[in-house]
Design an enzyme around this catalytic site. Structure first.
Site, PDB file in Angstrom:
ATOM      1  N   GLY A   8       0.722  -1.143  -0.125  1.00  0.00           N
ATOM      2  CA  GLY A   8      -0.034  -0.073   0.004  1.00  0.00           C
ATOM      3  C   GLY A   8       0.877   1.376   0.061  1.00  0.00           C
ATOM      4  N   ALA A   9       1.718   1.456  -0.784  1.00  0.00           N
ATOM      5  CA  ALA A   9       2.676   2.331  -0.979  1.00  0.00           C
ATOM      6  C   ALA A   9       2.350   3.340  -2.132  1.00  0.00           C
ATOM      7  CB  ALA A   9       4.193   2.057  -1.034  1.00  0.00           C
ATOM      8  N   ARG A  11       0.197   5.609  -1.793  1.00  0.00           N
ATOM      9  CA  ARG A  11      -0.166   6.793  -1.324  1.00  0.00           C
ATOM     10  C   ARG A  11       0.167   6.991   0.166  1.00  0.00           C
ATOM     11  NH1 ARG A  11      -5.615   6.689  -0.640  1.00  0.00           N
ATOM     12  NH2 ARG A  11      -6.003   4.692  -1.182  1.00  0.00           N
ATOM     13  N   SER A 136      -2.905   0.560  14.716  1.00  0.00           N
ATOM     14  CA  SER A 136      -3.724   1.848  14.985  1.00  0.00           C
ATOM     15  C   SER A 136      -3.638   2.123  16.410  1.00  0.00           C
ATOM     16  CB  SER A 136      -4.965   2.174  14.059  1.00  0.00           C
ATOM     17  OG  SER A 136      -5.519   2.978  14.720  1.00  0.00           O
ATOM     18  N   TYR A 149     -13.067  -1.909  12.107  1.00  0.00           N
ATOM     19  CA  TYR A 149     -11.671  -1.460  11.944  1.00  0.00           C
ATOM     20  C   TYR A 149     -10.544  -1.753  13.172  1.00  0.00           C
ATOM     21  CZ  TYR A 149      -7.764   1.865  10.926  1.00  0.00           C
ATOM     22  OH  TYR A 149      -6.729   2.419  10.901  1.00  0.00           O
ATOM     23  N   LYS A 153      -7.343  -3.895  13.755  1.00  0.00           N
ATOM     24  CA  LYS A 153      -6.005  -3.405  14.253  1.00  0.00           C
ATOM     25  C   LYS A 153      -5.488  -3.983  15.174  1.00  0.00           C
ATOM     26  CE  LYS A 153      -5.153  -0.888  10.532  1.00  0.00           C
ATOM     27  NZ  LYS A 153      -4.099  -1.211   9.610  1.00  0.00           N
ATOM     28  N   ILE A 182      -3.171  10.539  11.342  1.00  0.00           N
ATOM     29  CA  ILE A 182      -2.284  11.116  10.273  1.00  0.00           C
ATOM     30  C   ILE A 182      -3.001  11.477   9.033  1.00  0.00           C
ATOM     31  CG2 ILE A 182      -0.278  10.239   9.008  1.00  0.00           C
ATOM     32  CD1 ILE A 182       0.082   9.768  12.207  1.00  0.00           C
TER      33      ILE A 182
HETATM   34  P1  NAP Z   1      -4.375   5.822   2.471  1.00  0.00           P
HETATM   35  O1  NAP Z   1      -3.926   7.134   2.210  1.00  0.00           O
HETATM   36  O2  NAP Z   1      -5.981   5.751   2.552  1.00  0.00           O
HETATM   37  O3  NAP Z   1      -3.551   4.649   1.612  1.00  0.00           O
HETATM   38  C1  NAP Z   1      -4.078   3.524   1.843  1.00  0.00           C
HETATM   39  C2  NAP Z   1      -3.113   2.484   1.074  1.00  0.00           C
HETATM   40  O4  NAP Z   1      -3.460   1.399   1.253  1.00  0.00           O
HETATM   41  C3  NAP Z   1      -2.895   2.844  -0.590  1.00  0.00           C
HETATM   42  O5  NAP Z   1      -1.719   2.742  -0.998  1.00  0.00           O
HETATM   43  C4  NAP Z   1      -3.983   1.748  -1.060  1.00  0.00           C
HETATM   44  O6  NAP Z   1      -3.426   1.430  -2.278  1.00  0.00           O
HETATM   45  C5  NAP Z   1      -3.513   0.625  -0.328  1.00  0.00           C
HETATM   46  N1  NAP Z   1      -4.303  -0.357  -0.240  1.00  0.00           N
HETATM   47  C6  NAP Z   1      -5.346  -0.636   0.111  1.00  0.00           C
HETATM   48  N2  NAP Z   1      -6.205  -1.854   0.243  1.00  0.00           N
HETATM   49  C7  NAP Z   1      -5.147  -2.483  -0.465  1.00  0.00           C
HETATM   50  C8  NAP Z   1      -4.994  -3.808  -0.808  1.00  0.00           C
HETATM   51  N3  NAP Z   1      -5.986  -4.904  -0.841  1.00  0.00           N
HETATM   52  N4  NAP Z   1      -3.845  -4.299  -1.687  1.00  0.00           N
HETATM   53  C9  NAP Z   1      -2.699  -3.511  -1.634  1.00  0.00           C
HETATM   54  N5  NAP Z   1      -2.762  -2.214  -1.084  1.00  0.00           N
HETATM   55  C10 NAP Z   1      -4.035  -1.837  -0.622  1.00  0.00           C
HETATM   56  O7  NAP Z   1      -4.186   5.373   4.025  1.00  0.00           O
HETATM   57  P2  NAP Z   1      -2.995   5.777   5.060  1.00  0.00           P
HETATM   58  O8  NAP Z   1      -3.281   6.688   6.027  1.00  0.00           O
HETATM   59  O9  NAP Z   1      -1.658   5.799   4.425  1.00  0.00           O
HETATM   60  O10 NAP Z   1      -2.855   4.391   5.928  1.00  0.00           O
HETATM   61  C11 NAP Z   1      -1.911   3.323   5.728  1.00  0.00           C
HETATM   62  C12 NAP Z   1      -1.772   2.516   7.056  1.00  0.00           C
HETATM   63  O11 NAP Z   1      -1.790   3.335   8.374  1.00  0.00           O
HETATM   64  C13 NAP Z   1      -3.241   1.618   7.084  1.00  0.00           C
HETATM   65  O12 NAP Z   1      -3.084   0.387   7.733  1.00  0.00           O
HETATM   66  C14 NAP Z   1      -4.258   2.365   8.179  1.00  0.00           C
HETATM   67  O13 NAP Z   1      -5.256   1.634   8.739  1.00  0.00           O
HETATM   68  C15 NAP Z   1      -2.931   2.922   8.869  1.00  0.00           C
HETATM   69  N6  NAP Z   1      -3.299   4.033   9.777  1.00  0.00           N
HETATM   70  C16 NAP Z   1      -3.732   5.016   9.401  1.00  0.00           C
HETATM   71  C17 NAP Z   1      -4.118   6.284  10.233  1.00  0.00           C
HETATM   72  C18 NAP Z   1      -4.342   7.471   9.663  1.00  0.00           C
HETATM   73  O14 NAP Z   1      -4.927   8.408  10.366  1.00  0.00           O
HETATM   74  N7  NAP Z   1      -4.207   7.896   8.510  1.00  0.00           N
HETATM   75  C19 NAP Z   1      -4.123   6.095  11.317  1.00  0.00           C
HETATM   76  C20 NAP Z   1      -4.108   4.835  12.445  1.00  0.00           C
HETATM   77  C21 NAP Z   1      -3.561   3.860  11.306  1.00  0.00           C
HETATM   78  P3  NAP Z   1      -4.262   1.882  -3.689  1.00  0.00           P
HETATM   79  O15 NAP Z   1      -4.601   3.127  -3.699  1.00  0.00           O
HETATM   80  O16 NAP Z   1      -3.161   1.503  -4.792  1.00  0.00           O
HETATM   81  O17 NAP Z   1      -5.514   0.718  -4.027  1.00  0.00           O
END
Ligand code: NAP
Length: 239
Positions: A8-9, A11, A136, A149, A153, A182
């Site tokens: 998931g890199a 974005r 998370s 969710y 996690k 984030i």
């Molecule tokens: P994001 O901006 O929505 O990006 C999500 C990424 O995951 C995208 O690159 C997406 O790829 C990829 N992805 C989703 N489903 C996938 C699949 N089935 N196979 C491969 N790639 C997949 O989210 P983020 O905020 O960067 O979150 C990254 C991680 O941090 C997640 O595990 C999230 O639960 C965790 N997290 C985030 C926050 C926050 O506040 N942002 C807080 C706690 C934890 P595509 O777009 O190419 O599909």
């Protein structure tokens, strides 16, 4: 040169981790699922800056796609894996459909399982490896309207602790990061006012940056005697 697979890199946090690892001399594999253009743009940007990167599509929830991704690597396995791919779902548990439940659990839990299961045989035979899982703060504490969710996690935290014990004797470390709030696309359903409120609920008085999480991931990747750890990167949010 060490190889790091970041799931998931395309974005957000995963993209920042890929940038950080590439800048630290890793060959990075930028995994994406739907955001091909973004993944290719990141890969091109890193390559033009003299970094080593490639991007490979795979839906981590599907074991056959994970196997195909790994088959493309010369060694069959990266030295380091960051299980970052994840999806969120907001809403009352009673309104959640079976499809929404499966999407969250299949990506956030089965995805981590699929990747770990696929990379471990090679890591075990090399007697080295780093696995870094992105959970998370809600996996530790639970959030209203994010019950499944939060459950997904929490599962990642349990998996991390157990797997660290299982593969430690093979020289592999397994650690986990719990981001707070984030500022990525994952917050797109929140208004500016909501975000300001979350920032003011954070002792460090700001939202986190994807690069804040990347710094912790790089720490775990470079630490040989740290395993089974669950680290909040949250500015103190939800302590
Ligand atoms: P994001 O901006 O929505 O990006 C999500 C990424 O995951 C995208 O690159 C997406 O790829 C990829 N992805 C989703 N489903 C996938 C699949 N089935 N196979 C491969 N790639 C997949 O989210 P983020 O905020 O960067 O979150 C990254 C991680 O941090 C997640 O595990 C999230 O639960 C965790 N997290 C985030 C926050 C926050 O506040 N942002 C807080 C706690 C934890 P595509 O777009 O190419 O599909």
């Amino acid at each position: 040169m060490k190889t790091a697979l970041i799931t998931g890199a395309s974005r957000g946090i995963g993209a920042a981790i890929a940038e950080s690892f590439a800048g630290s001399g890793y060959h990075v594999i930028i995994n994406y699922n739907k955001s091909r253009t973004a993944a290719e743009a990141l890969c091109a940007r890193l390559s033009s800056a003299g970094r080593s990167a490639e991007c490979i599509r795979a839906d981590v929830s599907k074991p056959d796609e994970v196997a195909k991704l790994l088959a493309l690597l010369p060694d069959g396995s990266p030295d380091t894996v960051v299980n970052n791919a994840g999806v969120a779902h907001y809403g009352l548990l009673q309104d959640m459909t079976d499809g929404e439940y499966s999407m969250v659990m299949d990506t956030n839990v089965r995805g981590v399982f699929n990747v770990c299961r696929a990379v471990l045989p090679r890591m075990i035979s090399k007697k080295s490896g780093r696995i870094i899982n992105i959970s998370s703060v809600w996996g530790r504490r639970g959030a209203a309207c994010e019950a499944i969710y939060s459950a997904s996690k929490a599962a990642v935290i349990g998996l991390t602790r157990a797997l660290a014990k299982e593969v430690g004797p093979s020289g592999i470390t397994v650690n986990c990061i719990c981001p707070g709030v984030i500022d990525t696309d994952m917050l797109s359903s929140f208004s500016d006012g909501d975000k300001a409120a979350m920032a003011s609920d954070t002792p460090l008085m700001r939202l986190g940056l994807a690069s804040d999480v990347a710094a912790a991931a790089l720490f775990f990747a470079q630490s040989g005697f740290v395993t089974g750890q669950i680290l909040d990167v949250s500015g103190g949010f939800a302590l």
